[in-house]
Write a protein that holds these residues in place. Structure first.
Motif, PDB file in Angstrom:
ATOM      1  N   LEU A 121      66.573   8.310-154.333  1.00 49.92           N
ATOM      2  CA  LEU A 121      67.420   9.475-154.620  1.00 49.92           C
ATOM      3  C   LEU A 121      67.747  10.248-153.343  1.00 49.92           C
ATOM      4  O   LEU A 121      68.890  10.663-153.147  1.00 49.92           O
ATOM      5  N   VAL A 122      66.754  10.431-152.489  1.00 55.26           N
ATOM      6  CA  VAL A 122      67.000  11.148-151.233  1.00 55.26           C
ATOM      7  C   VAL A 122      68.025  10.386-150.395  1.00 55.26           C
ATOM      8  O   VAL A 122      68.945  10.991-149.825  1.00 55.26           O
ATOM      9  N   VAL A 123      67.902   9.066-150.333  1.00 55.54           N
ATOM     10  CA  VAL A 123      68.884   8.272-149.587  1.00 55.54           C
ATOM     11  C   VAL A 123      70.261   8.388-150.230  1.00 55.54           C
ATOM     12  O   VAL A 123      71.278   8.523-149.537  1.00 55.54           O
ATOM     13  N   ALA A 124      70.319   8.388-151.560  1.00 56.19           N
ATOM     14  CA  ALA A 124      71.602   8.532-152.265  1.00 56.19           C
ATOM     15  C   ALA A 124      72.248   9.879-151.955  1.00 56.19           C
ATOM     16  O   ALA A 124      73.456   9.961-151.695  1.00 56.19           O
ATOM     17  N   ILE A 125      71.456  10.933-151.984  1.00 52.66           N
ATOM     18  CA  ILE A 125      71.979  12.277-151.704  1.00 52.66           C
ATOM     19  C   ILE A 125      72.440  12.364-150.245  1.00 52.66           C
ATOM     20  O   ILE A 125      73.506  12.920-149.944  1.00 52.66           O
ATOM     21  N   ALA A 126      71.653  11.817-149.339  1.00 49.80           N
ATOM     22  CA  ALA A 126      72.042  11.816-147.933  1.00 49.80           C
ATOM     23  C   ALA A 126      73.339  11.034-147.727  1.00 49.80           C
ATOM     24  O   ALA A 126      74.222  11.468-146.978  1.00 49.80           O
ATOM     25  N   THR A 127      73.464   9.911-148.411  1.00 53.92           N
ATOM     26  CA  THR A 127      74.648   9.068-148.247  1.00 53.92           C
ATOM     27  C   THR A 127      75.911   9.774-148.718  1.00 53.92           C
ATOM     28  O   THR A 127      76.923   9.788-148.001  1.00 53.92           O
ATOM     29  N   ILE A 128      75.879  10.392-149.894  1.00 48.83           N
ATOM     30  CA  ILE A 128      77.092  11.061-150.374  1.00 48.83           C
ATOM     31  C   ILE A 128      77.415  12.254-149.482  1.00 48.83           C
ATOM     32  O   ILE A 128      78.583  12.562-149.245  1.00 48.83           O
ATOM     33  N   ASN A 129      76.390  12.888-148.925  1.00 47.20           N
ATOM     34  CA  ASN A 129      76.657  13.991-148.003  1.00 47.20           C
ATOM     35  C   ASN A 129      77.334  13.499-146.731  1.00 47.20           C
ATOM     36  O   ASN A 129      78.206  14.189-146.193  1.00 47.20           O
ATOM     37  N   VAL A 130      76.983  12.324-146.247  1.00 47.00           N
ATOM     38  CA  VAL A 130      77.691  11.752-145.093  1.00 47.00           C
ATOM     39  C   VAL A 130      79.147  11.491-145.465  1.00 47.00           C
ATOM     40  O   VAL A 130      80.071  11.878-144.745  1.00 47.00           O
ATOM     41  N   TRP A 131      79.373  10.820-146.605  1.00 49.79           N
ATOM     42  CA  TRP A 131      80.751  10.542-147.037  1.00 49.79           C
ATOM     43  C   TRP A 131      81.541  11.835-147.177  1.00 49.79           C
ATOM     44  O   TRP A 131      82.697  11.911-146.749  1.00 49.79           O
TER      45      TRP A 131
END
Length: 146
Positions: A121-131
């Protein structure tokens, strides 16, 4: 109007983020992933991503009622405990302040998600924040027609 063509100018960087995207798609429950992507995109004011993830979620069978309620998820009765914990974590990670993610938010998430699920989940949240940051900064617009 777009400011810069990130894909043309930094294709290797976007490929790296795409690698993270592929990882989270394979490791985070699809329904939760779309809610997380939509919530972070709303918080970041990313019109392109709000449009994209709303369309993706609808195509996958998510209800428009739940998608509209993501904007007010704390008051909406449509989300289960795991979804609420994921949305709270999304809010905290996306709005990461001086003191980081509050213990109560983390503890609530850890109560309903395993350590591996939390890591994903943390990686998912970080990823969408990059996008979101790439799209907002470059002023990427949603397509006029879909």
């Amino acid at each position: 109007m777009s400011r810069i063509d990130m894909a043309a100018l930094a294709p290797e960087a976007l490929q790296a983020v795409l690698g993270m995207e592929k990882y989270v798609r394979a490791n985070v429950e699809h329904t939760v992933l779309e809610l997380v992507k939509l919530r972070a995109s709303m918080l970041n004011g990313c019109a392109y991503c709000v449009d994209l993830h709303t369309r993706d979620a609808l195509a996958a069978g998510e209800s428009s009622r739940r998608l509209f309620a993501v904007a007010a998820w704390r008051e909406a009765p449509f989300f289960d405990e795991r979804e609420r914990a994921a949305l709270a974590l999304t809010d905290a990670v996306t709005r990461l302040g001086e003191h980081g993610v509050p213990d109560d938010v983390w503890d609530a998430a850890a109560k309903v998600w395993s350590e591996k699920e939390l890591a994903d989940l943390v990686v998912a949240i970080a990823t969408i924040n990059v996008w979101n940051r790439v799209a907002v900064t470059s002023r990427t617009q949603p397509p006029a027609q879909v």
